[in-house]
Design an enzyme around this catalytic site. Structure first.
Site, PDB file in Angstrom:
ATOM      1  N   THR A  57      -4.776 -10.154  18.264  1.00 22.33           N
ATOM      2  CA  THR A  57      -5.021  -8.882  17.567  1.00 22.33           C
ATOM      3  C   THR A  57      -5.689  -9.164  16.219  1.00 22.33           C
ATOM      4  O   THR A  57      -6.618  -8.453  15.816  1.00 22.33           O
ATOM      5  CB  THR A  57      -3.707  -8.105  17.344  1.00 22.33           C
ATOM      6  N   GLU A 112       0.875 -14.429   1.255  1.00 17.83           N
ATOM      7  CA  GLU A 112       1.529 -13.226   0.731  1.00 17.83           C
ATOM      8  C   GLU A 112       2.938 -13.550   0.271  1.00 17.83           C
ATOM      9  O   GLU A 112       3.318 -14.704   0.123  1.00 17.83           O
ATOM     10  CB  GLU A 112       1.472 -12.060   1.727  1.00 17.83           C
ATOM     11  N   GLY A 149      -1.485   0.656  18.788  1.00 16.60           N
ATOM     12  CA  GLY A 149      -2.536  -0.162  18.193  1.00 16.60           C
ATOM     13  C   GLY A 149      -3.918   0.412  18.444  1.00 16.60           C
ATOM     14  O   GLY A 149      -4.744   0.522  17.536  1.00 16.60           O
ATOM     15  N   GLU A 184      -1.529 -12.545   8.911  1.00 21.22           N
ATOM     16  CA  GLU A 184      -0.337 -13.364   9.152  1.00 21.22           C
ATOM     17  C   GLU A 184      -0.096 -13.306  10.653  1.00 21.22           C
ATOM     18  O   GLU A 184       0.285 -12.258  11.184  1.00 21.22           O
ATOM     19  CB  GLU A 184       0.877 -12.798   8.402  1.00 21.22           C
ATOM     20  N   GLY A 243      -3.294 -17.827  10.555  1.00 19.67           N
ATOM     21  CA  GLY A 243      -3.524 -16.820   9.528  1.00 19.67           C
ATOM     22  C   GLY A 243      -4.580 -17.150   8.510  1.00 19.67           C
ATOM     23  O   GLY A 243      -5.215 -18.207   8.539  1.00 19.67           O
ATOM     24  N   LYS A 246       0.953   1.257   8.964  1.00 17.07           N
ATOM     25  CA  LYS A 246       1.030   1.534  10.398  1.00 17.07           C
ATOM     26  C   LYS A 246       2.095   0.614  10.999  1.00 17.07           C
ATOM     27  O   LYS A 246       1.859  -0.574  11.244  1.00 17.07           O
ATOM     28  CB  LYS A 246      -0.328   1.291  11.062  1.00 17.07           C
ATOM     29  N   ASN A 251       9.027  -7.218  14.775  1.00 14.45           N
ATOM     30  CA  ASN A 251      10.161  -8.158  14.793  1.00 14.45           C
ATOM     31  C   ASN A 251      11.012  -8.117  13.526  1.00 14.45           C
ATOM     32  O   ASN A 251      12.233  -8.260  13.607  1.00 14.45           O
ATOM     33  CB  ASN A 251       9.697  -9.585  15.115  1.00 14.45           C
ATOM     34  N   CYS A 270       7.709 -15.354  13.926  1.00 14.28           N
ATOM     35  CA  CYS A 270       6.466 -16.112  13.851  1.00 14.28           C
ATOM     36  C   CYS A 270       6.741 -17.550  13.439  1.00 14.28           C
ATOM     37  O   CYS A 270       6.030 -18.458  13.836  1.00 14.28           O
ATOM     38  CB  CYS A 270       5.541 -15.445  12.858  1.00 14.28           C
ATOM     39  N   GLU A 326       2.906 -19.108  22.511  1.00  8.33           N
ATOM     40  CA  GLU A 326       3.992 -18.480  21.753  1.00  8.33           C
ATOM     41  C   GLU A 326       4.773 -17.578  22.707  1.00  8.33           C
ATOM     42  O   GLU A 326       4.254 -16.572  23.177  1.00  8.33           O
ATOM     43  CB  GLU A 326       3.408 -17.650  20.603  1.00  8.33           C
ATOM     44  N   LEU A 382     -15.103  -6.501   4.972  1.00 10.04           N
ATOM     45  CA  LEU A 382     -13.845  -6.027   4.394  1.00 10.04           C
ATOM     46  C   LEU A 382     -12.913  -7.220   4.169  1.00 10.04           C
ATOM     47  O   LEU A 382     -12.759  -8.040   5.058  1.00 10.04           O
ATOM     48  CB  LEU A 382     -13.206  -5.077   5.411  1.00 10.04           C
TER      49      LEU A 382
HETATM   50  P1  NAD Z   1       0.676  -7.094  17.823  1.00  4.58           P
HETATM   51  O1  NAD Z   1      -0.498  -7.875  17.340  1.00  4.58           O
HETATM   52  O2  NAD Z   1       0.675  -6.636  19.214  1.00  4.58           O
HETATM   53  O3  NAD Z   1       0.877  -5.786  16.926  1.00  4.58           O
HETATM   54  C1  NAD Z   1       0.989  -5.841  15.524  1.00  4.58           C
HETATM   55  C2  NAD Z   1       0.559  -4.497  14.949  1.00  4.58           C
HETATM   56  O4  NAD Z   1      -0.837  -4.323  15.204  1.00  4.58           O
HETATM   57  C3  NAD Z   1       1.261  -3.298  15.585  1.00  4.58           C
HETATM   58  O5  NAD Z   1       1.475  -2.309  14.611  1.00  4.58           O
HETATM   59  C4  NAD Z   1       0.243  -2.843  16.623  1.00  4.58           C
HETATM   60  O6  NAD Z   1       0.376  -1.493  16.985  1.00  4.58           O
HETATM   61  C5  NAD Z   1      -1.055  -3.097  15.891  1.00  4.58           C
HETATM   62  N1  NAD Z   1      -2.219  -3.298  16.774  1.00  4.58           N
HETATM   63  C6  NAD Z   1      -2.221  -3.723  18.062  1.00  4.58           C
HETATM   64  N2  NAD Z   1      -3.483  -3.779  18.520  1.00  4.58           N
HETATM   65  C7  NAD Z   1      -4.292  -3.394  17.510  1.00  4.58           C
HETATM   66  C8  NAD Z   1      -5.691  -3.275  17.360  1.00  4.58           C
HETATM   67  N3  NAD Z   1      -6.526  -3.557  18.356  1.00  4.58           N
HETATM   68  N4  NAD Z   1      -6.189  -2.875  16.154  1.00  4.58           N
HETATM   69  C9  NAD Z   1      -5.359  -2.636  15.125  1.00  4.58           C
HETATM   70  N5  NAD Z   1      -4.016  -2.711  15.215  1.00  4.58           N
HETATM   71  C10 NAD Z   1      -3.484  -3.110  16.390  1.00  4.58           C
HETATM   72  O7  NAD Z   1       1.972  -7.983  17.489  1.00  4.58           O
HETATM   73  P2  NAD Z   1       3.503  -7.645  17.822  1.00  4.58           P
HETATM   74  O8  NAD Z   1       3.744  -7.843  19.277  1.00  4.58           O
HETATM   75  O9  NAD Z   1       3.866  -6.346  17.197  1.00  4.58           O
HETATM   76  O10 NAD Z   1       4.241  -8.790  16.986  1.00  4.58           O
HETATM   77  C11 NAD Z   1       4.434 -10.087  17.454  1.00  4.58           C
HETATM   78  C12 NAD Z   1       3.387 -11.023  16.900  1.00  4.58           C
HETATM   79  O11 NAD Z   1       3.372 -10.949  15.479  1.00  4.58           O
HETATM   80  C13 NAD Z   1       3.674 -12.477  17.218  1.00  4.58           C
HETATM   81  O12 NAD Z   1       2.493 -13.122  17.595  1.00  4.58           O
HETATM   82  C14 NAD Z   1       4.193 -13.031  15.906  1.00  4.58           C
HETATM   83  O13 NAD Z   1       4.047 -14.420  15.743  1.00  4.58           O
HETATM   84  C15 NAD Z   1       3.399 -12.258  14.917  1.00  4.58           C
HETATM   85  N6  NAD Z   1       4.066 -12.245  13.621  1.00  4.58           N
HETATM   86  C16 NAD Z   1       3.529 -12.987  12.607  1.00  4.58           C
HETATM   87  C17 NAD Z   1       4.181 -13.044  11.378  1.00  4.58           C
HETATM   88  C18 NAD Z   1       3.653 -13.863  10.233  1.00  4.58           C
HETATM   89  O14 NAD Z   1       4.107 -13.661   9.109  1.00  4.58           O
HETATM   90  N7  NAD Z   1       2.715 -14.778  10.459  1.00  4.58           N
HETATM   91  C19 NAD Z   1       5.360 -12.322  11.181  1.00  4.58           C
HETATM   92  C20 NAD Z   1       5.869 -11.564  12.255  1.00  4.58           C
HETATM   93  C21 NAD Z   1       5.202 -11.535  13.457  1.00  4.58           C
END
Ligand code: NAD
Length: 489
Positions: A235, A467, A211, A253, A463, A179, A156, A288, A390, A248
């Protein structure tokens, strides 16, 4: 929009721009025009992750030995070059994410440069303490880097979030494997190309892919010493489980369903603008920290929603590369379909009222991309799915209240706790409410995005860790070592 032939991208491992080991690629589409591929990117697997982590591990001893201020100086140079490239980065961001160039993509690129500049100045802050254990003891602490950091980011705001991780991780003496999301890897690769000009080989690596095929092998690689993850809560939970096997350290976030609480004295135009900003409508609600649950005092419920609807009707939804667009497109077909399902559910929910927006048109210019109009549902119940989950789209639910304690109780009745917004001109009520809300970041009478330097992160399932700040760097990317010397006989 005009679209050129897809670019063939490479990724960064050990200072070289490379294909995946087996040469596979995946397509990156622009959400502005359905089915239009803008780039092909290496589709990596565990073997590529291993190459990148090995490169980062090999670069670590020399990088940690570079004086912190010198590491900071290199980050400042990266900031200079990112600033010079803001327009190019913004076009790439707008094209891959669908975020409008004027309101979102260009500000994101500028802010990413600011983040490198901010951390570039913090080298002197990586200091320890002396502990007064007595005249015969000299005890002090050191801030040491972890080693290889896995930085996993969403789509995003892809380069801003990458900058939040890479800049502090490198300043603290770690090396990194980034990544990016498969939906939006292009600006992250462009940012890495700029950074690589100033960094020794292997200090920063970028591995592109999904992912499952990249994220999981990265999170489980034995040479990764720290995971910094931003993405969905589910995730994040699975990453935390994987990390538990090796104890680890993990920073998470995650998602949000943030409340906005509006008092009767805030029924005005300025607040309506602020509520729209807090809901991140101009980023299609894909934030988010989107204030997606609006609790409005019942005495001003209708009049405030009228003001909001009038302003939302003026937002121009359209081509993200068009400077006149206020709002662009939802990032992908999958996200678009998910958002439309929620809107459909809201529109059919008994008792709910569609104040503005609704299910997007299936014909006309907006149907060419994944465009969704700003949508507001009124008279929503806090336990409906559209109020609890969400949506990550431009969908705001409005809920009336009459008693402050009740408003706070409803605001806190969620497993999320990322952000919150209080709209109130009585400072005592405003601050009491701000303190009563369970959220990592509460804003009063404004709804802006994260400011570098301010510790940022979530409560509850939003979270773990903070950061985007000095504290975030020290807590997230260094580990303390105590050294104790016996000075006595
Ligand atoms: P996502 O969790 O699907 O993916 C995030 C990242 O994780 C991507 O690079 C994805 O390829 C990777 N990933 C997916 N599955 C994985 C796994 N099993 N193991 C390791 N890596 C994996 O999220 P998204 O759809 O890309 O983003 C939207 C989400 O992110 C929303 O829930 C949003 O609220 C959250 N977000 C949070 C913040 C924050 O600062 N708190 C900021 C932006 C977005």
């Amino acid at each position: 929009m005009t679209v050129a032939a897809p670019a063939r991208e490479k990724m960064l491992i050990g200072g070289a721009w490379v294909e995946s080991a087996d040469g596979r690629t995946f397509d990156v589409e622009t959400p502005a025009k359905r089915g239009t591929v803008v780039a092909q990117v290496p589709r990596s697997a565990a073997v590529d992750v291993d190459r990148a982590v090995q490169a980062a591990a090999a670069a670590f001893p020399a990088w940690r030995a570079v004086a912190p201020r010198e590491r900071g100086r290199l980050l400042t140079r990266i900031a200079d070059d990112l600033e010079a490239a803001v327009d190019d980065l913004a076009r790439t961001l707008a094209s891959e994410t669908g975020n409008a160039i004027r309101t979102q993509a260009r500000p994101e690129a500028k802010t990413a440069a600011d983040v490198f500049r901010y951390f570039g100045g913090l080298g002197g802050e990586l200091k320890g303490e002396t502990i007064p254990l007595g005249e015969n003891m000299f005890s002090y602490t050191r801030r040491e880097p972890y080693g290889v950091v896995a930085a996993i980011v969403p789509w995003n705001v892809p380069i801003l979030i990458a900058a939040w991780k890479i800049a502090p991780a490198l300043l603290a003496g770690n090396t990194a494997v980034l990544k990016p999301s498969a939906n939006a890897p292009l600006a992250a690769l462009a940012m890495a190309r700029i950074a690589q000009k100033h960094l020794p080989k292997g200090v920063l690596n970028v591995v592109t892919g999904t992912g499952d095929e990249v994220g999981t092998p990265l999170a489980t690689h034995p040479l990764v010493a720290k995971i910094s993850f931003t993405g969905a809560t589910d995730t994040g939970k699975s990453i935390l489980r994987l990390a538990a096997d090796r104890i680890l350290p993990v920073t998470l976030e995650l998602g949000g369903k943030s409340p906005q609480i509006l008092f009767p004295d805030a029924d005005d135009e300025r607040t309506a603008d602020g509520v729209i900003a807090a809901m991140r409508f101009a980023r299609q609600g894909q934030s988010c920290t989107a204030g997606s649950r609006l609790f409005v005092h019942k005495t001003v419920f209708d009049s405030f929603l009228d003001k909001l609807a009038t302003k939302l009707a003026k937002l121009k939804v359209g081509d993200p590369l068009d400077e006149t667009s206020d709002m662009g497109a939802i990032v992908s077909r999958q996200q678009f379909e998910k958002v439309v399902r929620y809107i459909d559910e809201g529109a059919h929910q008994k008792g709910a009222k569609t104040v503005t927006g609704g299910v997007p048109p299936t014909e006309g210019p907006l149907a060419e991309g994944y465009y969704v109009q700003p949508t507001v549902f009124a008279n929503v119940q806090n336990d409906w799915r559209i109020a609890r989950e969400e949506i990550f789209g431009p969908v705001l639910v409005a809920i009336p209240w009459s008693d402050t304690d009740d408003a706070v109780r409803m605001a806190n009745d969620t497993h999320y706790g990322l952000a919150a917004y209080v709209w109130c001109n009585d400072i005592t009520r405003a601050l009491r409410t701000a303190h009563a809300v369970d959220a990592g970041w509460v804003q009063v009478n404004q709804g802006i995005g994260q400011v570098v330097g301010q510790p940022y992160g979530g409560f509850k399932e939003s979270g773990l860790g903070r950061e985007n700040s000095l504290e975030g760097m020290l807590e997230g990317f260094t580990q303390r070592k105590s050294v104790t010397v016996n000075l006595g006989s």
